[in-house]
Design a protein around this motif. Sequence first.
Motif, PDB file in Angstrom:
ATOM      1  N   TRP A 406       0.828  -1.207   0.000  1.00 30.86           N
ATOM      2  CA  TRP A 406       0.000   0.000   0.000  1.00 30.86           C
ATOM      3  C   TRP A 406       0.861   1.256   0.000  1.00 30.86           C
ATOM      4  CZ3 TRP A 406      -4.641   1.760  -1.053  1.00 30.86           C
ATOM      5  CH2 TRP A 406      -5.040   3.010  -0.561  1.00 30.86           C
ATOM      6  N   THR A 422      -9.674   6.624  -4.221  1.00 30.82           N
ATOM      7  CA  THR A 422     -10.565   5.694  -3.516  1.00 30.82           C
ATOM      8  C   THR A 422     -12.025   5.985  -3.841  1.00 30.82           C
ATOM      9  OG1 THR A 422     -10.657   7.082  -1.522  1.00 30.82           O
ATOM     10  CG2 THR A 422      -8.922   5.403  -1.620  1.00 30.82           C
ATOM     11  N   MET A 433      -2.373  -2.005  -6.772  1.00 25.78           N
ATOM     12  CA  MET A 433      -2.060  -2.891  -5.646  1.00 25.78           C
ATOM     13  C   MET A 433      -1.681  -4.294  -6.116  1.00 25.78           C
ATOM     14  SD  MET A 433      -2.034  -1.520  -2.645  1.00 25.78           S
ATOM     15  CE  MET A 433      -2.367  -2.834  -1.474  1.00 25.78           C
ATOM     16  N   GLU A 458       4.044  -0.202   6.729  1.00 26.26           N
ATOM     17  CA  GLU A 458       2.927   0.406   5.996  1.00 26.26           C
ATOM     18  C   GLU A 458       2.502   1.706   6.678  1.00 26.26           C
ATOM     19  OE1 GLU A 458       1.950  -0.230   3.158  1.00 26.26           O
ATOM     20  OE2 GLU A 458       1.209  -2.254   2.791  1.00 26.26           O
ATOM     21  N   ALA A 461      -0.912   3.221   5.721  1.00 29.91           N
ATOM     22  CA  ALA A 461      -2.157   2.477   5.948  1.00 29.91           C
ATOM     23  C   ALA A 461      -2.844   2.945   7.220  1.00 29.91           C
ATOM     24  CB  ALA A 461      -1.872   0.980   6.028  1.00 29.91           C
ATOM     25  N   TYR A 471      -9.327   0.630   4.422  1.00 31.63           N
ATOM     26  CA  TYR A 471      -8.358  -0.427   4.722  1.00 31.63           C
ATOM     27  C   TYR A 471      -8.926  -1.784   4.327  1.00 31.63           C
ATOM     28  CZ  TYR A 471      -5.284  -3.702   6.961  1.00 31.63           C
ATOM     29  OH  TYR A 471      -4.427  -4.761   7.155  1.00 31.63           O
ATOM     30  N   ILE A 475      -6.764  -2.531   1.099  1.00 30.86           N
ATOM     31  CA  ILE A 475      -5.468  -2.930   1.662  1.00 30.86           C
ATOM     32  C   ILE A 475      -5.503  -4.338   2.252  1.00 30.86           C
ATOM     33  CG2 ILE A 475      -3.610  -2.269   3.239  1.00 30.86           C
ATOM     34  CD1 ILE A 475      -4.807   0.583   3.223  1.00 30.86           C
TER      35      ILE A 475
END
Length: 615
Positions: A406, A422, A433, A458, A461, A471, A475
């Motif tokens: 991420w 997003t 990703m 990360e 994140a 998340y 992720i």
Amino acid sequence: MIDVKTADRELQTYIRPQTFPVAIRMLRPDEPIPDRARRPARDFKKLSMNCQVIDMARRYGWTLVLTREDSICSLGIAALGFEKPTHLHNSGTLCEGMYTETKEAGQRSETAIDRFKEGEYGALLVAPLDRATFEPDLVCVYANPAQVMRLTQAALWKRGGKLASAFGGRVVCADIIVTTMRTDRPQVILPCSGDRIFGQTQDHEMAFTIPWSQMEEIIEGLRGTHAGGIRYPITQFMEYEAKMPPRYMEANRVWDTEKGKTAYSNRDRVVAAYKRSFADRVPVYPIVASFAGTLDGLSIEEYCTNVPKAITAMLNYYERYQPDVVLAYNDLAKEAEAFGCRVKYSDYVVPSIDEHVLTDDKSRLATLKMPDPYKTARLPGFLEQCEALVKAKPPTAIGAVAVGPWTIAMLIRNPETMLLDTFEAPQFIHDLMRITTDFSKIWGDAIVKTGIGLSFSEPTASISLVSPDNYREFIAPYHKELVEYFKAQKVGVTTHICGTTYPIFEDLLQVGFSTISFDLDQQGDPKLYVDQLERFVQVAKGRAVAIGNVDATRFEKTSKEAMYADVKRCIDTAARHSAFILSTSCEIPPKSDPEIVKWFMDAAHDYGRYERIFD
């Protein structure tokens, strides 16, 4: 000739059976039945069977007689010759479907049973051996396998060789009585299903029969083998050093350490935490990268780009502070740099990306080349650092800090732009990703081959940047894929996430990270502040090792008292639960005060002693 009481006494001395040895005699039709013998039909108003009366004799101490009028078991009736076998016996019908597949196989089983001739005997007489008022034809001893072994050895004391017995798994009363009397030889008896169901013979029990004519020989054999060192209870070898459960041995090691006989290594303390146990104190290390370089007089850029100097600096840092964990760690920009991003170095803060490959043009995603860990940018140098630390063999746990998929994706795209993606381009995020996760597998494989521990950092994140839903959508699936990929290789994966993470603690645990390192809560409103270490301990319940979380910003300027207080907070919160390594909330600043680092380590060594914690 030996008498029944002497025979019983000798069997009790050398065999020690749990139930009475049973004297058994078959009465001829013209022999009188003892007056005091119990008869099931007359005295109990119930029919019985051979195995039942033998069991009553050995458990209750009764003398019993079983005649045809007292019997219910058609197998035992025919075996003792109280009746002639019927066509159901002879055809194999009584075996078919229960003990044998076919009637033909059943016929063979029936033929194998030893039987007395019809009318040869009129009654079965049984009694506890020491109370028998008659001379037995044989004695039956129910015993465990070791006791039966001793009786077998006794039977061979004079004759040598082997004892021959046959087993059919049914009609064992025939083996006990008929076979023993016909062969006039001791028999090892494997109790049948009926004996276990109706005679109450237990799973651990076998039996051994002794013709009365050979009782003296058996007793002599018991004495002789006993004198030779073969005994019951079995004489077990005890002159050995036991291999105790590991945690029992850990307690011994604590005592040995207190007495100066041995010492815990740095790595031992970390291993104990992963085993959910305790060494002598809480394992501790600060998260160190560029600080090791500045401590050696290097610039941040020099530490991140000059591999030999970076290796020397990290080993010098270890020698100075003796942390329980040493990291191969330079910066978090090298992976994005390998994808074509440009790194910016500073004299004061950690390196960053100042030119993102995909900032303005998502279509360039299709042209990204997968970096080669052994050829691209600074990746080979990092592998060299990993190999050098492993080769140096410091007595610590050694780990490598790689960047997770991420954060690589965010640095390639640009964090602010990717947050907009997003909402506006979620599929693009998944496509990106996919590439960074595939790279993380390749990169992780190369790191693991050096023999070092694996961690994916990360920082982006954090729930300070993305929502818990983000998340979970963008992720977590890739984290889980990555963790399971390395788990299949028996490699545990650590992660560190900056900022606020407590809303996704359960998600991180479900992903399967073996170790989770976390920051301080970064919420702006003090009223909403959460002690993330305390929350993690409550949520995780030992499912993952916790690393954290002394405030890393203190390492440039603080008081000794404040540092001790923060160390104390962490230890008081988590140390009693094990599965805890004391560390910092994030990488300590490159220009940290060396004296403050020492305060941190000293506080951990002093306050983190388990003898104090559990006193």
